[in-house]
Design an enzyme around this catalytic site. Structure first.
Site, short mmCIF file in Angstrom:
data_model
loop_
_atom_site.label_atom_id
_atom_site.label_comp_id
_atom_site.label_asym_id
_atom_site.label_seq_id
_atom_site.Cartn_x
_atom_site.Cartn_y
_atom_site.Cartn_z
N GLY A 51 -5.77 3.88 -3.57
CA GLY A 51 -6.12 2.46 -3.60
C GLY A 51 -6.26 1.79 -2.26
N ASN A 109 0.97 -2.26 1.61
CA ASN A 109 1.19 -3.44 0.77
C ASN A 109 2.45 -4.20 1.18
OD1 ASN A 109 -1.04 -2.44 -0.49
ND2 ASN A 109 0.06 -1.62 -2.26
N VAL A 110 2.38 -5.50 1.05
CA VAL A 110 3.52 -6.36 1.39
C VAL A 110 4.31 -6.73 0.14
CG1 VAL A 110 2.42 -7.26 3.48
CG2 VAL A 110 2.08 -8.45 1.29
N HIS A 157 2.87 -2.79 7.07
CA HIS A 157 2.42 -4.17 7.34
C HIS A 157 3.43 -5.21 6.90
CE1 HIS A 157 -1.92 -2.40 7.34
NE2 HIS A 157 -1.28 -2.14 8.44
C1 BV8 Z 1 -3.32 -4.19 15.84
C2 BV8 Z 1 -0.39 -7.86 6.13
C3 BV8 Z 1 -2.99 -4.28 18.16
C4 BV8 Z 1 -0.77 -9.31 6.10
C5 BV8 Z 1 -2.37 -6.65 6.91
C6 BV8 Z 1 -9.74 -0.01 15.42
C7 BV8 Z 1 -11.01 -0.19 14.94
C8 BV8 Z 1 -11.38 -1.46 14.41
C9 BV8 Z 1 -10.46 -2.54 14.36
C10 BV8 Z 1 -9.22 -2.34 14.84
C11 BV8 Z 1 -8.87 -1.10 15.39
N1 BV8 Z 1 -7.57 -1.21 15.77
C12 BV8 Z 1 -7.11 -2.46 15.49
C13 BV8 Z 1 -8.10 -3.16 14.94
C14 BV8 Z 1 -8.00 -4.54 14.49
C15 BV8 Z 1 -7.36 -4.67 13.12
C16 BV8 Z 1 -8.23 -4.01 12.08
O1 BV8 Z 1 -8.02 -2.90 11.66
N2 BV8 Z 1 -9.24 -4.78 11.65
C17 BV8 Z 1 -10.12 -4.31 10.54
C18 BV8 Z 1 -10.38 -5.48 9.61
C19 BV8 Z 1 -11.37 -3.72 11.08
N3 BV8 Z 1 -6.02 -4.11 13.08
C20 BV8 Z 1 -5.00 -4.91 13.48
O2 BV8 Z 1 -5.13 -6.05 13.87
C21 BV8 Z 1 -3.60 -4.30 13.43
N4 BV8 Z 1 -2.88 -4.62 14.63
O3 BV8 Z 1 -4.28 -3.48 15.98
O4 BV8 Z 1 -2.55 -4.66 16.86
C22 BV8 Z 1 -1.79 -4.33 18.98
C23 BV8 Z 1 -1.26 -3.13 19.40
C24 BV8 Z 1 -0.14 -3.16 20.24
C25 BV8 Z 1 0.40 -4.41 20.61
C26 BV8 Z 1 -0.15 -5.60 20.14
C27 BV8 Z 1 -1.25 -5.56 19.28
C28 BV8 Z 1 -2.76 -4.91 12.28
C29 BV8 Z 1 -3.38 -4.67 10.97
C30 BV8 Z 1 -2.47 -5.19 9.84
C31 BV8 Z 1 -2.92 -6.54 9.32
N5 BV8 Z 1 -2.10 -6.94 8.17
N6 BV8 Z 1 -1.57 -7.03 5.86
C32 BV8 Z 1 -1.24 -9.75 4.73
O5 BV8 Z 1 -1.16 -8.94 3.79
O6 BV8 Z 1 -1.62 -10.91 4.64
S1 BV8 Z 1 -3.78 -5.70 6.57
C33 BV8 Z 1 -4.07 -5.90 4.84
O7 BV8 Z 1 -5.43 -5.62 4.66
C34 BV8 Z 1 -3.33 -4.92 3.94
O8 BV8 Z 1 -2.02 -4.67 4.36
C35 BV8 Z 1 -4.21 -3.67 4.03
O9 BV8 Z 1 -3.87 -2.90 5.14
C36 BV8 Z 1 -5.58 -4.27 4.28
C37 BV8 Z 1 -6.37 -4.24 3.02
O10 BV8 Z 1 -6.81 -2.93 2.87
P1 BV8 Z 1 -6.51 -2.16 1.47
O11 BV8 Z 1 -5.07 -2.20 1.17
O12 BV8 Z 1 -7.19 -0.87 1.59
O13 BV8 Z 1 -7.21 -3.11 0.38
P2 BV8 Z 1 -8.77 -3.41 0.17
O14 BV8 Z 1 -8.84 -4.63 -0.65
O15 BV8 Z 1 -9.48 -3.35 1.45
O16 BV8 Z 1 -9.28 -2.17 -0.70
C38 BV8 Z 1 -8.75 -1.98 -1.97
C39 BV8 Z 1 -9.20 -0.58 -2.38
O17 BV8 Z 1 -8.61 -0.30 -3.64
C40 BV8 Z 1 -10.72 -0.46 -2.55
O18 BV8 Z 1 -11.16 0.75 -1.96
C41 BV8 Z 1 -10.90 -0.43 -4.07
O19 BV8 Z 1 -11.99 0.37 -4.45
C42 BV8 Z 1 -9.60 0.19 -4.51
N7 BV8 Z 1 -9.17 -0.17 -5.88
C43 BV8 Z 1 -9.44 -1.31 -6.57
N8 BV8 Z 1 -8.83 -1.24 -7.80
C44 BV8 Z 1 -8.17 -0.05 -7.85
C45 BV8 Z 1 -8.37 0.62 -6.61
N9 BV8 Z 1 -7.85 1.85 -6.34
C46 BV8 Z 1 -7.10 2.43 -7.32
N10 BV8 Z 1 -6.84 1.82 -8.54
C47 BV8 Z 1 -7.37 0.60 -8.83
N11 BV8 Z 1 -7.11 0.05 -10.02
#
Ligand code: BV8
Ligand code: ZN
Length: 269
Positions: free
Chosen positions: A206, A113-114, A130
């Site tokens: 979460g 989280n940010v 992040h």
């Molecule tokens: C990189 C900051 C390379 C910005 C964020 C391997 C496989 C596939 C893809 C990749 C891979 N490696 C890299 C990639 C690409 C990419 C990636 O992962 N893409 C995904 C979409 C497939 N990764 C990257 O680009 C990373 N960088 O790989 O760089 C590199 C290496 C060396 C040199 C140069 C380059 C960077 C990734 C970071 C991006 N920035 N955030 C911003 O916030 O705007 S990511 C952002 O989205 C968040 O920080 C977080 O990480 C993500 C969201 O995920 P969650 O936090 O899990 O949230 P989400 O909404 O998805 O889910 C919420 C959950 O909560 C649900 O499960 C829900 O059921 C639950 N919930 C709901 N209510 C509740 C609850 N739980 C408990 N209580 C509740 N009340």
């Protein structure tokens, strides 16, 4: 219901085997995602009405390319999120995690989280994989930038706001977050990997476990023998690899887990 799935509404629902594991833990890692801030009114990225990603395609906004092409749209979006965070308060889950650190031998808190809700809940030393929205810097020379006010007035969520200019080189100021395609801050990532590889318990709260490399952490912990606990109201790709799947909202589940642990630690013998 498979044997590692538990629906948690109060401390009495918390399995004794889980409090036993926590009470005996030598090193706990807590790993959080957007879901832990959902009950504070911060929309998550994927689920429910108003989820940011449903309104805006992440690839258009949270990338260096998007900022280069349309800095005012991206800066405006982050100022909108910074305002929402400024108006939010830590919830029961943030507070329980902060207290948990006082009831286990060692606890490392790693978040995707940010927002600064963990810090505002009293967690001193949080690893932000992040980045943080209350940190900004110059896109060109990297000079840090102090936001004029901690909580900007709430701009319309899609109002373009031109980013301020760097006082040293005149370059555009960018949010202090990690965008897709950008590397995680080396020091924080190494620290997180080390903690996951040395802990004996990891609690994942979460997160949809879809964004990498952060989503690797629970797997790394599991691979080296740690017990993995997941807190999420919905299934995730982590379900199968967890020892305890605690179904419920973090704001209910984490205070229940803390209360169960405290009760056990108070129990004679
Ligand atoms: C990189 C900051 C390379 C910005 C964020 C391997 C496989 C596939 C893809 C990749 C891979 N490696 C890299 C990639 C690409 C990419 C990636 O992962 N893409 C995904 C979409 C497939 N990764 C990257 O680009 C990373 N960088 O790989 O760089 C590199 C290496 C060396 C040199 C140069 C380059 C960077 C990734 C970071 C991006 N920035 N955030 C911003 O916030 O705007 S990511 C952002 O989205 C968040 O920080 C977080 O990480 C993500 C969201 O995920 P969650 O936090 O899990 O949230 P989400 O909404 O998805 O889910 C919420 C959950 O909560 C649900 O499960 C829900 O059921 C639950 N919930 C709901 N209510 C509740 C609850 N739980 C408990 N209580 C509740 N009340
Ligand atoms: Zn500069």
């Amino acid at each position: 219901m498979s044997d590692n799935l538990f629906s948690i509404r109060s401390a009495t629902d918390v399995p004794a085997a889980l409090t036993h594991v926590l009470a005996g833990a030598r090193h706990v890692v807590v790993f959080t995602g957007a879901g832990i801030s959902a009950e504070s009114g911060i929309p998550t990225f994927r689920d429910g009405k108003g989820s940011l990603w449903k309104q805006f395609d992440a690839k258009t906004l949270a990338t260096p390319e998007a900022f280069r092409e349309n800095p005012a749209m991206v800066w405006g979006w982050y100022e909108y999120r910074r305002a929402a965070i400024g108006q939010a308060q830590p919830n029961g889950a943030h507070l329980a995690v902060a207290q948990l650190a006082r009831h286990v031998a060692k606890l490392d808190l790693i978040t995707q989280n940010v927002d600064d809700l963990h810090e505002r809940a009293g967690s001193p030393d949080v690893t932000h994989l992040h980045g943080r929205l209350d940190r900004a810097r110059c896109q060109d020379c990297g000079l840090g930038w102090e936001h004029a006010c901690t909580t900007p007035d709430m701009p319309r969520d899609d109002a373009p706001v031109p980013p301020p200019r760097c006082t040293r080189c005149g370059g555009p100021i960018r949010p202090g977050v990690v965008w897709f395609g950008e590397a995680l801050p080396q020091h924080d990532w190494l620290r997180a990997m080390q903690a996951a590889e040395q802990c004996d318990v990891l609690i994942s709260i979460g997160t949809s476990s879809m964004v990498y490399p952060a989503a690797e952490l629970p797997h790394r912990a599991r691979t080296q023998g740690a017990r993995v606990i997941q807190v999420n109201p919905a299934p995730t790709p982590m379900d199968a690899v967890c020892d305890f799947n605690l179904r419920g909202d973090a704001g209910v589940v984490m205070p229940a887990v803390l209360a169960a642990l405290q009760a056990r630690q108070r129990a004679p013998g």
